[in-house]
Write a protein that holds these residues in place. Structure first.
Motif, PDB file in Angstrom:
ATOM      1  N   ASP A  39       0.809  -1.228   0.000  1.00 29.28           N
ATOM      2  CA  ASP A  39       0.000   0.000   0.000  1.00 29.28           C
ATOM      3  C   ASP A  39       0.839   1.272   0.000  1.00 29.28           C
ATOM      4  N   ASP A  40       2.081   1.192   0.483  1.00 27.88           N
ATOM      5  CA  ASP A  40       2.923   2.395   0.568  1.00 27.88           C
ATOM      6  C   ASP A  40       3.710   2.687  -0.711  1.00 27.88           C
ATOM      7  N   GLY A  41       3.450   1.932  -1.783  1.00 22.73           N
ATOM      8  CA  GLY A  41       4.124   2.159  -3.059  1.00 22.73           C
ATOM      9  C   GLY A  41       5.367   1.319  -3.270  1.00 22.73           C
ATOM     10  N   THR A  42       5.743   0.529  -2.284  1.00 22.18           N
ATOM     11  CA  THR A  42       6.891  -0.371  -2.418  1.00 22.18           C
ATOM     12  C   THR A  42       6.416  -1.729  -2.933  1.00 22.18           C
ATOM     13  N   VAL A  43       7.372  -2.590  -3.240  1.00 26.89           N
ATOM     14  CA  VAL A  43       7.084  -3.963  -3.659  1.00 26.89           C
ATOM     15  C   VAL A  43       7.888  -4.904  -2.773  1.00 26.89           C
ATOM     16  N   THR A  44       7.236  -5.953  -2.283  1.00 28.66           N
ATOM     17  CA  THR A  44       7.920  -6.968  -1.484  1.00 28.66           C
ATOM     18  C   THR A  44       8.185  -8.201  -2.336  1.00 28.66           C
ATOM     19  N   ILE A  45       9.370  -8.756  -2.178  1.00 30.02           N
ATOM     20  CA  ILE A  45       9.769  -9.977  -2.875  1.00 30.02           C
ATOM     21  C   ILE A  45      10.293 -10.958  -1.838  1.00 30.02           C
ATOM     22  N   LEU A  46       9.727 -12.149  -1.803  1.00 29.50           N
ATOM     23  CA  LEU A  46      10.288 -13.260  -1.040  1.00 29.50           C
ATOM     24  C   LEU A  46      10.951 -14.169  -2.060  1.00 29.50           C
ATOM     25  N   ALA A  47      12.222 -14.482  -1.866  1.00 27.91           N
ATOM     26  CA  ALA A  47      12.943 -15.312  -2.833  1.00 27.91           C
ATOM     27  C   ALA A  47      13.804 -16.325  -2.104  1.00 27.91           C
ATOM     28  N   GLN A  48      13.868 -17.505  -2.672  1.00 28.17           N
ATOM     29  CA  GLN A  48      14.690 -18.573  -2.107  1.00 28.17           C
ATOM     30  C   GLN A  48      15.389 -19.314  -3.231  1.00 28.17           C
ATOM     31  N   SER A  49      16.539 -19.882  -2.896  1.00 25.74           N
ATOM     32  CA  SER A  49      17.277 -20.696  -3.848  1.00 25.74           C
ATOM     33  C   SER A  49      18.262 -21.580  -3.097  1.00 25.74           C
ATOM     34  N   SER A  50      18.520 -22.728  -3.661  1.00 25.32           N
ATOM     35  CA  SER A  50      19.563 -23.597  -3.112  1.00 25.32           C
ATOM     36  C   SER A  50      20.928 -23.195  -3.660  1.00 25.32           C
ATOM     37  N   ASP A  51      20.941 -22.325  -4.666  1.00 29.51           N
ATOM     38  CA  ASP A  51      22.166 -21.858  -5.311  1.00 29.51           C
ATOM     39  C   ASP A  51      22.416 -20.399  -4.913  1.00 29.51           C
ATOM     40  N   THR A  52      23.360 -20.188  -4.016  1.00 30.97           N
ATOM     41  CA  THR A  52      23.653 -18.852  -3.506  1.00 30.97           C
ATOM     42  C   THR A  52      24.070 -17.888  -4.614  1.00 30.97           C
ATOM     43  N   ALA A  53      24.819 -18.374  -5.585  1.00 33.38           N
ATOM     44  CA  ALA A  53      25.267 -17.510  -6.684  1.00 33.38           C
ATOM     45  C   ALA A  53      24.068 -17.026  -7.506  1.00 33.38           C
ATOM     46  N   LYS A  54      23.115 -17.900  -7.763  1.00 31.19           N
ATOM     47  CA  LYS A  54      21.924 -17.503  -8.524  1.00 31.19           C
ATOM     48  C   LYS A  54      21.086 -16.508  -7.736  1.00 31.19           C
ATOM     49  N   LEU A  55      20.963 -16.713  -6.435  1.00 35.98           N
ATOM     50  CA  LEU A  55      20.202 -15.774  -5.617  1.00 35.98           C
ATOM     51  C   LEU A  55      20.895 -14.411  -5.597  1.00 35.98           C
ATOM     52  N   SER A  56      22.211 -14.403  -5.513  1.00 35.48           N
ATOM     53  CA  SER A  56      22.972 -13.145  -5.561  1.00 35.48           C
ATOM     54  C   SER A  56      22.778 -12.442  -6.899  1.00 35.48           C
ATOM     55  N   GLN A  57      22.778 -13.191  -7.985  1.00 39.89           N
ATOM     56  CA  GLN A  57      22.542 -12.619  -9.311  1.00 39.89           C
ATOM     57  C   GLN A  57      21.136 -12.025  -9.387  1.00 39.89           C
ATOM     58  N   PHE A  58      20.150 -12.731  -8.840  1.00 37.30           N
ATOM     59  CA  PHE A  58      18.769 -12.264  -8.818  1.00 37.30           C
ATOM     60  C   PHE A  58      18.674 -10.927  -8.074  1.00 37.30           C
ATOM     61  N   ILE A  59      19.280 -10.855  -6.914  1.00 36.07           N
ATOM     62  CA  ILE A  59      19.269  -9.617  -6.120  1.00 36.07           C
ATOM     63  C   ILE A  59      19.938  -8.487  -6.896  1.00 36.07           C
ATOM     64  N   HIS A  60      21.066  -8.776  -7.515  1.00 39.67           N
ATOM     65  CA  HIS A  60      21.786  -7.768  -8.301  1.00 39.67           C
ATOM     66  C   HIS A  60      20.907  -7.218  -9.424  1.00 39.67           C
ATOM     67  N   GLU A  61      20.209  -8.087 -10.130  1.00 35.31           N
ATOM     68  CA  GLU A  61      19.349  -7.664 -11.233  1.00 35.31           C
ATOM     69  C   GLU A  61      18.142  -6.871 -10.733  1.00 35.31           C
ATOM     70  N   ILE A  62      17.614  -7.230  -9.575  1.00 36.08           N
ATOM     71  CA  ILE A  62      16.503  -6.479  -8.994  1.00 36.08           C
ATOM     72  C   ILE A  62      16.973  -5.058  -8.674  1.00 36.08           C
ATOM     73  N   ARG A  63      18.162  -4.923  -8.125  1.00 39.74           N
ATOM     74  CA  ARG A  63      18.711  -3.594  -7.804  1.00 39.74           C
ATOM     75  C   ARG A  63      18.805  -2.715  -9.054  1.00 39.74           C
ATOM     76  N   LYS A  64      19.144  -3.338 -10.188  1.00 36.49           N
ATOM     77  CA  LYS A  64      19.252  -2.588 -11.442  1.00 36.49           C
ATOM     78  C   LYS A  64      17.872  -2.197 -11.973  1.00 36.49           C
ATOM     79  N   GLY A  65      16.840  -2.927 -11.583  1.00 32.17           N
ATOM     80  CA  GLY A  65      15.496  -2.690 -12.102  1.00 32.17           C
ATOM     81  C   GLY A  65      15.226  -3.645 -13.245  1.00 32.17           C
ATOM     82  N   PRO A  66      14.435  -4.684 -13.019  1.00 31.75           N
ATOM     83  CA  PRO A  66      14.249  -5.723 -14.032  1.00 31.75           C
ATOM     84  C   PRO A  66      13.381  -5.308 -15.219  1.00 31.75           C
ATOM     85  N   SER A  67      12.666  -4.184 -15.123  1.00 38.63           N
ATOM     86  CA  SER A  67      11.892  -3.729 -16.279  1.00 38.63           C
ATOM     87  C   SER A  67      12.405  -2.359 -16.705  1.00 38.63           C
ATOM     88  N   ARG A  68      12.265  -2.044 -17.978  1.00 41.03           N
ATOM     89  CA  ARG A  68      12.803  -0.788 -18.509  1.00 41.03           C
ATOM     90  C   ARG A  68      12.172   0.436 -17.864  1.00 41.03           C
TER      91      ARG A  68
END
Length: 94
Positions: A39-68
């Motif tokens: 409701d406050d204009g933010t977005v919540t993401i719950l994410a899990q992975s057994s592969d720490t490197a993939k989860l780190s990559q996911f977080i990195h891409e989210i920081r960049k903004g996954p949509s144009r």
């Protein structure tokens, strides 16, 4: 299994952000979770992975903004405890 909770701030609602997050999870692979608008204009993401490197990559891409159109100005990432997921879904609420 590593699990994180992310809260994204910025231009993250009304720009396809949640759907881009879901697409990104599928593209990287082995990322499961949920994403929803708050409701406050933010977005919540719950994410899990057994592969720490993939989860780190996911977080990195989210920081960049996954949509144009999205612009993430701040991403709060914390370790979390939640039920295990077997897919990645966009939720209207959680």
């Amino acid at each position: 299994m590593k699990k994180v909770k992310m809260i994204a701030s910025g231009r993250v609602q009304g720009v396809g952000f949640r759907w881009s997050v879901q697409f990104l999870a599928g593209e990287i692979g082995d990322i499961y979770g949920r994403v929803w608008n708050n409701d406050d204009g933010t977005v919540t993401i719950l994410a899990q992975s057994s592969d720490t490197a993939k989860l780190s990559q996911f977080i990195h891409e989210i920081r960049k903004g996954p949509s144009r159109m999205a612009k993430v100005t701040y991403l709060d990432v914390t370790l979390a405890h939640f039920e295990d997921f077997s897919d990645f879904q966009v939720k209207q609420w959680y």
